[in-house]
Scaffold this motif. Sequence first.
Motif, mmCIF file in Angstrom:
data_model
loop_
_atom_site.group_PDB
_atom_site.id
_atom_site.type_symbol
_atom_site.label_atom_id
_atom_site.label_comp_id
_atom_site.label_asym_id
_atom_site.label_seq_id
_atom_site.Cartn_x
_atom_site.Cartn_y
_atom_site.Cartn_z
ATOM 1 N N LEU A 21 0.794 -1.101 0.133
ATOM 2 C CA LEU A 21 -0.106 -0.040 -0.038
ATOM 3 C C LEU A 21 0.686 1.263 0.017
ATOM 4 C CD1 LEU A 21 -2.531 -1.129 2.743
ATOM 5 C CD2 LEU A 21 -3.065 -1.097 0.198
ATOM 6 N N VAL A 22 0.736 2.287 -0.838
ATOM 7 C CA VAL A 22 1.411 3.286 -0.853
ATOM 8 C C VAL A 22 0.473 4.563 -0.633
ATOM 9 C CG1 VAL A 22 2.978 4.657 -2.615
ATOM 10 C CG2 VAL A 22 3.079 2.415 -2.438
ATOM 11 N N LEU A 23 0.914 5.515 0.121
ATOM 12 C CA LEU A 23 0.136 6.912 0.318
ATOM 13 C C LEU A 23 1.159 7.954 0.211
ATOM 14 C CD1 LEU A 23 -2.207 8.350 1.596
ATOM 15 C CD2 LEU A 23 -1.206 8.161 3.695
ATOM 16 N N PRO A 24 0.725 8.859 -1.018
ATOM 17 C CA PRO A 24 1.698 10.034 -0.836
ATOM 18 C C PRO A 24 1.523 11.081 0.258
ATOM 19 C CG PRO A 24 0.330 9.672 -2.723
ATOM 20 C CD PRO A 24 -0.047 8.788 -1.824
ATOM 21 N N ASP A 25 2.558 11.560 0.583
ATOM 22 C CA ASP A 25 2.546 12.540 1.853
ATOM 23 C C ASP A 25 1.563 13.812 1.586
ATOM 24 O OD1 ASP A 25 4.408 11.087 3.023
ATOM 25 O OD2 ASP A 25 6.157 12.344 2.766
ATOM 26 N N GLY A 26 1.392 14.187 0.431
ATOM 27 C CA GLY A 26 0.493 15.445 0.089
ATOM 28 C C GLY A 26 -0.917 14.682 -0.228
ATOM 29 N N ARG A 34 -2.613 7.473 7.088
ATOM 30 C CA ARG A 34 -1.539 6.958 7.673
ATOM 31 C C ARG A 34 -1.723 6.102 9.162
ATOM 32 N NH1 ARG A 34 1.216 10.992 7.496
ATOM 33 N NH2 ARG A 34 1.976 10.891 5.396
ATOM 34 N N GLU A 35 -2.327 6.824 10.065
ATOM 35 C CA GLU A 35 -2.679 6.389 11.212
ATOM 36 C C GLU A 35 -3.508 5.063 11.261
ATOM 37 O OE1 GLU A 35 -4.659 7.760 15.717
ATOM 38 O OE2 GLU A 35 -3.718 9.158 14.323
ATOM 39 N N LEU A 36 -4.520 5.233 10.418
ATOM 40 C CA LEU A 36 -5.345 4.241 10.088
ATOM 41 C C LEU A 36 -4.848 2.724 9.606
ATOM 42 C CD1 LEU A 36 -8.441 3.025 10.326
ATOM 43 C CD2 LEU A 36 -8.884 3.998 7.726
ATOM 44 N N VAL A 37 -3.919 2.985 8.474
ATOM 45 C CA VAL A 37 -3.362 1.800 7.764
ATOM 46 C C VAL A 37 -2.393 1.339 8.822
ATOM 47 C CG1 VAL A 37 -2.042 1.082 5.825
ATOM 48 C CG2 VAL A 37 -3.963 2.816 5.563
ATOM 49 N N ASP A 38 -1.652 2.212 9.669
ATOM 50 C CA ASP A 38 -0.672 1.658 10.714
ATOM 51 C C ASP A 38 -1.444 0.830 11.601
ATOM 52 O OD1 ASP A 38 1.576 2.985 9.423
ATOM 53 O OD2 ASP A 38 1.510 4.640 11.211
ATOM 54 N N GLY A 44 4.180 1.621 8.639
ATOM 55 C CA GLY A 44 4.716 1.723 7.290
ATOM 56 C C GLY A 44 5.838 2.540 7.270
ATOM 57 N N VAL A 45 6.634 2.579 6.332
ATOM 58 C CA VAL A 45 7.983 3.129 5.927
ATOM 59 C C VAL A 45 7.836 4.335 5.146
ATOM 60 C CG1 VAL A 45 10.446 3.067 5.197
ATOM 61 C CG2 VAL A 45 9.093 0.997 6.050
ATOM 62 N N ARG A 46 8.214 5.465 5.644
ATOM 63 C CA ARG A 46 8.315 6.843 4.966
ATOM 64 C C ARG A 46 9.443 6.966 4.068
ATOM 65 N NH1 ARG A 46 5.254 11.489 8.081
ATOM 66 N NH2 ARG A 46 5.072 12.376 6.342
ATOM 67 N N THR A 47 9.393 7.178 3.056
ATOM 68 C CA THR A 47 10.673 7.349 2.008
ATOM 69 C C THR A 47 10.168 8.191 0.707
ATOM 70 O OG1 THR A 47 12.365 6.282 0.930
ATOM 71 C CG2 THR A 47 10.143 4.947 0.955
ATOM 72 N N GLY A 48 10.970 8.974 0.334
ATOM 73 C CA GLY A 48 10.555 9.764 -1.015
ATOM 74 C C GLY A 48 9.369 10.298 -1.155
ATOM 75 N N GLY A 49 8.750 10.674 -0.017
ATOM 76 C CA GLY A 49 7.716 11.496 -0.224
ATOM 77 C C GLY A 49 6.291 10.632 -0.199
ATOM 78 N N VAL A 50 6.565 9.492 0.181
ATOM 79 C CA VAL A 50 5.230 8.358 0.571
ATOM 80 C C VAL A 50 5.587 7.560 1.510
ATOM 81 C CG1 VAL A 50 4.839 8.426 -2.225
ATOM 82 C CG2 VAL A 50 6.420 6.631 -1.107
ATOM 83 N N VAL A 52 5.015 3.622 2.475
ATOM 84 C CA VAL A 52 4.816 2.361 2.046
ATOM 85 C C VAL A 52 4.283 1.266 3.127
ATOM 86 C CG1 VAL A 52 5.599 0.668 0.597
ATOM 87 C CG2 VAL A 52 6.164 3.049 0.054
ATOM 88 N N TRP A 53 3.476 0.265 3.038
ATOM 89 C CA TRP A 53 3.291 -0.696 3.831
ATOM 90 C C TRP A 53 3.236 -1.985 2.930
ATOM 91 C CZ3 TRP A 53 0.422 3.702 3.725
ATOM 92 C CH2 TRP A 53 0.415 4.347 4.941
#
Length: 89
Positions: A21-26, A34-38, A44-50, A52-53
């Motif tokens: 699953l990928v969520l863009p920061d914007g 992000r909190e719900l999916v966590d 998840g791992v934040r990297t490069g503006g997204v 990722v889970w």
Amino acid sequence: MTGRMRDGLLADLRFWRAGALVLPDGAPRADVLRELVDDLVGDGVRTGGVTVWPVSELAEVDAPAPVPASAEEPGTGTPPGGREDPPVG
């Protein structure tokens, strides 16, 4: 967060054979999502503006993919009630 929500998500991940699953920061309300999916699948791992889970283990992507009954009429490759495109050439 309910067990029913998590069960529904896991069923969707399996159906779509999701690897991540990928969520863009914007994204709108990214912090809430992000909190719900966590809560549902783990941090998840934040990297490069997204964020990722990895979810392939949860989605059991090594298992055979389920095939929806409405995917096509058996043996035809044609959608139910649909039409086949004429041969080219």
